[in-house]
Write a protein that holds these residues in place. Structure first.
Motif, PDB file in Angstrom:
ATOM      1  N   LEU A  66       0.824  -1.207   0.000  1.00 53.04           N
ATOM      2  CA  LEU A  66       0.000   0.000   0.000  1.00 53.04           C
ATOM      3  C   LEU A  66       0.862   1.263   0.000  1.00 53.04           C
ATOM      4  O   LEU A  66       0.509   2.259  -0.634  1.00 53.04           O
ATOM      5  CB  LEU A  66      -0.943  -0.009   1.209  1.00 53.04           C
TER       6      LEU A  66
ATOM      7  N   LYS B  56       0.699   4.224  -2.606  1.00 49.31           N
ATOM      8  CA  LYS B  56       0.540   5.592  -2.122  1.00 49.31           C
ATOM      9  C   LYS B  56       1.610   6.501  -2.726  1.00 49.31           C
ATOM     10  O   LYS B  56       1.319   7.630  -3.134  1.00 49.31           O
ATOM     11  CB  LYS B  56       0.606   5.605  -0.595  1.00 49.31           C
TER      12      LYS B  56
ATOM     13  N   VAL C 258      -3.169   5.539  -4.108  1.00 42.98           N
ATOM     14  CA  VAL C 258      -3.911   5.263  -2.882  1.00 42.98           C
ATOM     15  C   VAL C 258      -3.810   6.467  -1.949  1.00 42.98           C
ATOM     16  O   VAL C 258      -2.761   7.095  -1.845  1.00 42.98           O
ATOM     17  CB  VAL C 258      -3.339   3.998  -2.182  1.00 42.98           C
TER      18      VAL C 258
ATOM     19  N   ASP D 139      -4.836   7.495   2.121  1.00 46.27           N
ATOM     20  CA  ASP D 139      -5.262   6.908   3.392  1.00 46.27           C
ATOM     21  C   ASP D 139      -5.681   8.006   4.355  1.00 46.27           C
ATOM     22  O   ASP D 139      -5.354   9.175   4.178  1.00 46.27           O
ATOM     23  CB  ASP D 139      -4.164   6.034   3.994  1.00 46.27           C
TER      24      ASP D 139
ATOM     25  N   PHE E 187      -8.232   3.090   3.524  1.00 54.27           N
ATOM     26  CA  PHE E 187      -7.622   3.383   2.233  1.00 54.27           C
ATOM     27  C   PHE E 187      -8.685   3.529   1.157  1.00 54.27           C
ATOM     28  O   PHE E 187      -9.714   2.857   1.200  1.00 54.27           O
ATOM     29  CB  PHE E 187      -6.656   2.250   1.838  1.00 54.27           C
TER      30      PHE E 187
END
Length: 110
Positions: free
Chosen positions: A52, A56, A61, A63, A72
């Motif tokens: 992740l 990101k 992504v 969060d 997320f």
């Protein structure tokens, strides 16, 4: 993500099958907590978190913290680069294959 844009190449980020699966999962729901993203994989939270983090860094992504939980969501905008590249290569190969086919037909006739 830095103020200057993504820190990681989108193509590099989607190269891994686990990260592509995470993108699919995120695309299916508005927002998903980490424990739900971890459940389908035969790896721990730390490993999923590393995937992740790469997504990101590529801007794919986003969060947010909700209490002690991290949730997320997908930011699909960077995937436009992939879509544009795929459309270009499809057009390129279609045109070249048509030319090759025409050349082969001409050679058969001779």
């Amino acid at each position: 993500m830095s103020a200057n844009g993504p820190q990681r190449d989108v193509f590099e980020a989607i190269a891994d099958p686990t990260r592509r699966r995470l993108i699919q999962m995120l695309a299916a729901k508005e927002e998903i907590p980490l424990h739900e993203l971890t459940a389908p994989f035969a790896m721990g939270r730390t490993a999923v978190s590393k995937h992740l983090a790469i997504l990101k860094e590529a801007g794919l992504v986003v969060d947010r913290k909700v209490g002690r939980e991290t949730r997320f969501r997908l930011n699909a905008a960077p995937l436009r680069e992939v879509q544009d590249w795929a459309a270009y290569t499809s057009t390129f190969w279609s045109a070249n294959m048509a030319r090759l086919n025409q050349l082969l037909l001409e050679e058969e006739e001779q």
